[in-house]
Design a protein around this motif. Structure first.
Motif, PDB file in Angstrom:
ATOM      1  N   LYS A 177       0.852  -1.183   0.000  1.00 30.47           N
ATOM      2  CA  LYS A 177       0.000   0.000   0.000  1.00 30.47           C
ATOM      3  C   LYS A 177       0.888   1.232   0.000  1.00 30.47           C
ATOM      4  O   LYS A 177       1.769   1.373   0.847  1.00 30.47           O
ATOM      5  CB  LYS A 177      -0.915   0.004   1.224  1.00 30.47           C
ATOM      6  N   LEU A 178       0.666   2.117  -0.956  1.00 31.20           N
ATOM      7  CA  LEU A 178       1.471   3.324  -1.082  1.00 31.20           C
ATOM      8  C   LEU A 178       0.665   4.512  -0.560  1.00 31.20           C
ATOM      9  O   LEU A 178      -0.222   5.024  -1.235  1.00 31.20           O
ATOM     10  CB  LEU A 178       1.874   3.542  -2.541  1.00 31.20           C
ATOM     11  N   GLU A 179       0.988   4.922   0.644  1.00 32.54           N
ATOM     12  CA  GLU A 179       0.225   5.966   1.326  1.00 32.54           C
ATOM     13  C   GLU A 179       0.763   7.365   1.061  1.00 32.54           C
ATOM     14  O   GLU A 179       0.005   8.330   1.040  1.00 32.54           O
ATOM     15  CB  GLU A 179       0.251   5.714   2.850  1.00 32.54           C
ATOM     16  N   LYS A 180       2.078   7.474   0.872  1.00 35.98           N
ATOM     17  CA  LYS A 180       2.712   8.794   0.850  1.00 35.98           C
ATOM     18  C   LYS A 180       3.316   9.105  -0.514  1.00 35.98           C
ATOM     19  O   LYS A 180       3.772   8.210  -1.223  1.00 35.98           O
ATOM     20  CB  LYS A 180       3.808   8.859   1.909  1.00 35.98           C
ATOM     21  N   THR A 181       3.336  10.383  -0.828  1.00 37.04           N
ATOM     22  CA  THR A 181       4.063  10.800  -2.023  1.00 37.04           C
ATOM     23  C   THR A 181       5.553  10.605  -1.765  1.00 37.04           C
ATOM     24  O   THR A 181       6.039  10.846  -0.664  1.00 37.04           O
ATOM     25  CB  THR A 181       3.768  12.268  -2.360  1.00 37.04           C
ATOM     26  N   ASP A 182       6.235  10.174  -2.775  1.00 35.56           N
ATOM     27  CA  ASP A 182       7.615   9.757  -2.569  1.00 35.56           C
ATOM     28  C   ASP A 182       8.277   9.515  -3.915  1.00 35.56           C
ATOM     29  O   ASP A 182       7.601   9.362  -4.923  1.00 35.56           O
ATOM     30  CB  ASP A 182       7.613   8.466  -1.749  1.00 35.56           C
ATOM     31  N   SER A 183       9.585   9.495  -3.938  1.00 38.58           N
ATOM     32  CA  SER A 183      10.343   9.064  -5.116  1.00 38.58           C
ATOM     33  C   SER A 183      11.037   7.764  -4.749  1.00 38.58           C
ATOM     34  O   SER A 183      11.961   7.759  -3.932  1.00 38.58           O
ATOM     35  CB  SER A 183      11.376  10.122  -5.514  1.00 38.58           C
ATOM     36  N   ILE A 184      10.595   6.687  -5.355  1.00 35.47           N
ATOM     37  CA  ILE A 184      11.079   5.359  -4.983  1.00 35.47           C
ATOM     38  C   ILE A 184      11.649   4.653  -6.202  1.00 35.47           C
ATOM     39  O   ILE A 184      10.951   4.433  -7.179  1.00 35.47           O
ATOM     40  CB  ILE A 184       9.952   4.498  -4.384  1.00 35.47           C
ATOM     41  N   ASN A 185      12.907   4.324  -6.124  1.00 34.37           N
ATOM     42  CA  ASN A 185      13.522   3.526  -7.174  1.00 34.37           C
ATOM     43  C   ASN A 185      13.191   2.063  -6.924  1.00 34.37           C
ATOM     44  O   ASN A 185      13.312   1.589  -5.790  1.00 34.37           O
ATOM     45  CB  ASN A 185      15.034   3.737  -7.160  1.00 34.37           C
ATOM     46  N   ILE A 186      12.748   1.357  -7.954  1.00 34.29           N
ATOM     47  CA  ILE A 186      12.399  -0.048  -7.802  1.00 34.29           C
ATOM     48  C   ILE A 186      13.005  -0.849  -8.948  1.00 34.29           C
ATOM     49  O   ILE A 186      13.012  -0.400 -10.087  1.00 34.29           O
ATOM     50  CB  ILE A 186      10.867  -0.242  -7.763  1.00 34.29           C
ATOM     51  N   LYS A 187      13.549  -1.997  -8.622  1.00 33.78           N
ATOM     52  CA  LYS A 187      14.148  -2.832  -9.654  1.00 33.78           C
ATOM     53  C   LYS A 187      14.082  -4.291  -9.261  1.00 33.78           C
ATOM     54  O   LYS A 187      13.777  -4.629  -8.113  1.00 33.78           O
ATOM     55  CB  LYS A 187      15.601  -2.434  -9.900  1.00 33.78           C
ATOM     56  N   CYS A 188      14.333  -5.121 -10.230  1.00 33.04           N
ATOM     57  CA  CYS A 188      14.496  -6.548  -9.987  1.00 33.04           C
ATOM     58  C   CYS A 188      15.989  -6.826  -9.970  1.00 33.04           C
ATOM     59  O   CYS A 188      16.664  -6.704 -10.991  1.00 33.04           O
ATOM     60  CB  CYS A 188      13.806  -7.367 -11.078  1.00 33.04           C
ATOM     61  N   ASP A 189      16.518  -7.190  -8.804  1.00 35.06           N
ATOM     62  CA  ASP A 189      17.958  -7.444  -8.696  1.00 35.06           C
ATOM     63  C   ASP A 189      18.388  -8.662  -9.514  1.00 35.06           C
ATOM     64  O   ASP A 189      19.547  -8.773  -9.903  1.00 35.06           O
ATOM     65  CB  ASP A 189      18.343  -7.671  -7.227  1.00 35.06           C
ATOM     66  N   ILE A 190      17.448  -9.558  -9.759  1.00 33.56           N
ATOM     67  CA  ILE A 190      17.773 -10.782 -10.506  1.00 33.56           C
ATOM     68  C   ILE A 190      17.944 -10.477 -11.990  1.00 33.56           C
ATOM     69  O   ILE A 190      18.799 -11.046 -12.667  1.00 33.56           O
ATOM     70  CB  ILE A 190      16.682 -11.846 -10.293  1.00 33.56           C
TER      71      ILE A 190
END
Length: 270
Positions: A177-190
């Protein structure tokens, strides 16, 4: 415009462009969300809500396509036949010059986000995140689905929300659940080439430009409003529009180029 950006990995060096029917591989362009608007400030009696229609167009010479670095060893098990899609989706331009995956929002005073009951899905399919760009309202649940026959992981690097680094086995999913505004880097390490952008906004009047660059935002009350656009590599910009009392509003053409990366520009079509 208030939103958070979630990236699958650092931006690729040199944007990629695809032409014609190859502009946007299947599932790479998300449908525009339509069920998130809760207008707390409805139009006055006799006034009519308007619909903004427009196009995001790339101006200038199309950047050269640079395939992603995906080796056979790293992509083992990603697809049943053939190779993993190596298109860099950071810049997708149609044959007519339309720019896909641009986020367009209109800030309306009093408008509130209606959070959907069901989780919004970001799939991992063919060792690619699908779709490439998604708009979601703040407070919504996101389901990170793994439709592949190999394991993935979702590793986030947030500033405000809780960090997540979870393995997702084949055929499984993880919800957040994403409640807050934010800058989030997301990746698949595999599979380090995998990337996507989740735009989480508390501005409900939003759209994602399609494969042809077109977009549409409805339920706009009469008055002058600010339109803001954002693209993952080509920057952002603003433009003013006016919705008349009868709901009419001029179409908007937003021009984007590498040279206009920081300023941007748009013009109303008469």
């Amino acid at each position: 415009m208030k939103f958070l950006l979630i990236s699958g990995l650092a931006l690729a060096t040199g944007a990629a462009a695809l032409a014609g029917d190859e502009c946007c591989p299947e599932h790479s362009v998300a449908p525009t969300p339509t069920a998130f608007i809760k207008n707390a400030n409805p139009p006055a009696p006799g006034a009519v809500a308007g619909t903004l229609k427009g196009m995001v167009k790339f101006d200038g010479e199309k950047p050269e396509l640079k395939p992603l670095d995906i080796t056979a060893e790293k992509s083992q098990g990603c697809v049943d036949d053939g190779e993993v899609d190596k298109h860099d989706r950071s810049v997708l331009i149609s044959k007519e010059g339309g720019l896909a995956n641009v986020i367009i929002t209109v800030e309306i005073k009093g408008a509130e986000v209606k959070v959907p009951e069901k989780a919004l899905v970001l799939d991992q399919k063919g060792c690619r995140f699908e779709p490439h760009v998604v708009c979601i309202p703040a407070g919504a649940m996101v389901q990170f689905l793994n439709s592949d026959a190999v394991s993935h992981n979702v590793h986030t690097y947030p500033k405000k929300n809780a960090e997540m680094n979870k393995t997702i086995p084949a055929g499984s999913n993880v919800e957040a659940k994403l409640e807050k505004t934010d800058s989030i880097n997301i990746k698949c390490d595999i599979h380090p080439w995998m990337q996507s952008w989740l735009i989480v906004t508390d501005t409900p009047h939003m759209a994602v430009s399609g494969a042809d660059g077109n977009f549409e935002i409805g339920d706009l009350p009469p008055g002058e409003h600010t339109v803001e656009w954002w693209h993952e590599t080509l920057g952002k910009g603003k433009e003013k529009i006016t919705v008349a009392e009868d709901g009419s509003v001029s179409a908007l053409e937003i021009t984007v180029s590498a040279e206009k990366k920081k300023s941007g520009g748009g013009r109303r079509k008469r």
